[in-house]
Design an enzyme around this catalytic site. Structure first.
Site, PDB file in Angstrom:
ATOM      1  N   GLU A  39       0.837  -1.218   0.000  1.00  0.00           N
ATOM      2  CA  GLU A  39       0.000   0.000   0.000  1.00  0.00           C
ATOM      3  C   GLU A  39       0.865   1.258   0.000  1.00  0.00           C
ATOM      4  OE1 GLU A  39      -3.098   0.382  -0.487  1.00  0.00           O
ATOM      5  OE2 GLU A  39      -3.848  -1.651  -0.302  1.00  0.00           O
ATOM      6  N   TYR A 122      -7.222   5.802   4.468  1.00  0.00           N
ATOM      7  CA  TYR A 122      -7.351   4.782   3.421  1.00  0.00           C
ATOM      8  C   TYR A 122      -6.474   3.565   3.735  1.00  0.00           C
ATOM      9  CZ  TYR A 122      -6.308   2.039  -0.584  1.00  0.00           C
ATOM     10  OH  TYR A 122      -6.112   0.952  -1.384  1.00  0.00           O
ATOM     11  N   ASP A 140     -10.898   5.581  -1.663  1.00  0.00           N
ATOM     12  CA  ASP A 140      -9.881   6.159  -2.546  1.00  0.00           C
ATOM     13  C   ASP A 140     -10.599   6.799  -3.736  1.00  0.00           C
ATOM     14  OD1 ASP A 140     -10.682   4.076  -4.159  1.00  0.00           O
ATOM     15  OD2 ASP A 140      -8.662   3.318  -4.569  1.00  0.00           O
TER      16      ASP A 140
END
Ligand code: SF4
Length: 352
Positions: A39, A122, A140
């Protein structure tokens, strides 16, 4: 949950089960350390560009305490070329927090995950749901778009009211008993069906109840209130060479490329010629009256960052008489430059 919201969630899950052919290398991954690394590396980075970096990081640091113990310079070298170096700095700080504060065990609660450096809402929701199946909805760009269009919301997504509204809605439509599957499904749906341009509305399973489609608003939502202002910057790097060594330093300022290395930099508010630079007070402060020879002057190399366009030129100067090293700079042999982490624009120049 209202009927429309249930329809939305059910349709997405069905689409995911029957039609989602989007393959992503991390799909199904449950290791929180690996999810976190992917991520962070893939934020603002295309998968094709970021994935080889992810693989290199996992190979070199297969577990978090190896990353936590790595020297900063080594980690920055491995990151080199990815840009957004604050991410790398925060990633290392977070690895050290996990190794220290969490005794080497990746936190398994949303609060613990989001307390780590560099982890926003997020990323925390992605790790919490993908690794631990916790009921947190990711939000997102893809998710904002799908929600804004289907529910016909024109509140700007970057406003305080918009963030609150979309966060609440995303949480309401989340399939809480299968948060990992649902979160991946809505992001994939936004990427391949409800695309930014030319969404596949005529074949979309949500179209019968989609507000934007039925009112002809697909090009008008989501809405953003702020326009991105891009600043132009003009960097002139002086490769001051003396007795076969070139001066470099580590950037310390709170600015782009903090902690990366660079040559002597003259920044100007507009493009400048060599003559203008070499007569400037800034240049004189560095070299005084020491004799020098211009060995090479490069063409401009451009790099686009999110908020800035960097126009860089490189001027190689040979200084024949000893001069005091510019403050904070180290003389380095050209063959040793590869041991230091540089911004992409300098790496590109050196590779040429
Ligand atoms: S109908 Fe079109 S705009 Fe609406 S959700 Fe489907 S793809 Fe998106």
């Amino acid at each position: 949950m209202t009927d429309t919201k249930r329809f939305f969630t059910d349709c997405l899950l069905t689409w995911n089960r029957l039609h989602n052919g989007r393959s992503m290398p991390w799909k199904g991954e449950k290791n929180p350390y690996k999810i976190w690394l992917s991520e962070i590396i893939l934020q603002q980075t295309r998968v094709e560009q970021g994935w080889p970096y992810y693989e290199r990081f996992i190979e070199k640091y297969p577990v978090v305490h190896l990353l936590a113990a790595a020297p900063e310079e080594e980690v920055f070298r491995l990151w080199q070329g990815l840009g957004y170096y604050a991410r790398c700095k925060n990633m290392l700080a977070a690895a050290r927090e996990i190794a220290g504060r969490f005794n080497g065990v990746f936190p398994s609660t949303y609060e613990g995950i989001s307390s780590l450096k560099g982890i926003g809402a997020y990323t925390a929701a992605a790790i919490a749901s993908f690794a631990f199946d916790l009921p947190f909805a990711v939000l997102d760009g893809n998710v904002y778009r799908v929600l804004a269009r289907f529910f016909g919301i024109d509140t700007p997504t970057d406003s305080t009211a918009g963030k609150k509204l979309f966060t609440q809605l995303a949480g309401e439509v989340l399939a809480k008993d299968q948060s990992a599957v649902y979160n991946q499904a809505i992001m994939d749906f936004g990427a391949v069906v409800c695309k930014p341009r030319q969404p596949l509305c005529t074949t979309c399973p949500l179209s019968t109840r989609c507000e934007a489609y039925n009112k002809g608003l697909t090009d008008l939502v989501p809405v953003k209130s702020k326009k991105l202002v891009i600043k132009k910057r003009y960097f002139h790097y002086l490769l001051l060479e003396q007795q076969g060594r070139i001066y470099i330093r580590k950037r310390r300022e709170k600015d782009i490329w903090q902690n990366l290395h660079e040559f002597v930099l003259l920044e100007t508010p507009a493009p400048a010629t060599d003559a203008e630079l070499l007569q400037s007070p800034a240049f004189r402060r560095i070299l005084g009256k020491h004799p020098y020879k211009v060995v090479h002057s490069s063409a401009t190399i451009k790099q686009q960052l999110t908020h800035q366009t960097i126009h860089a030129r490189f001027i190689r100067l040979s200084v024949t008489r000893a001069f005091p090293a510019p403050e904070g700079f180290l003389p380095v042999a050209p063959a040793d430059l590869g041991q230091y982490a540089f911004p992409k624009i300098i790496v590109d120049f050196l590779q040429r």
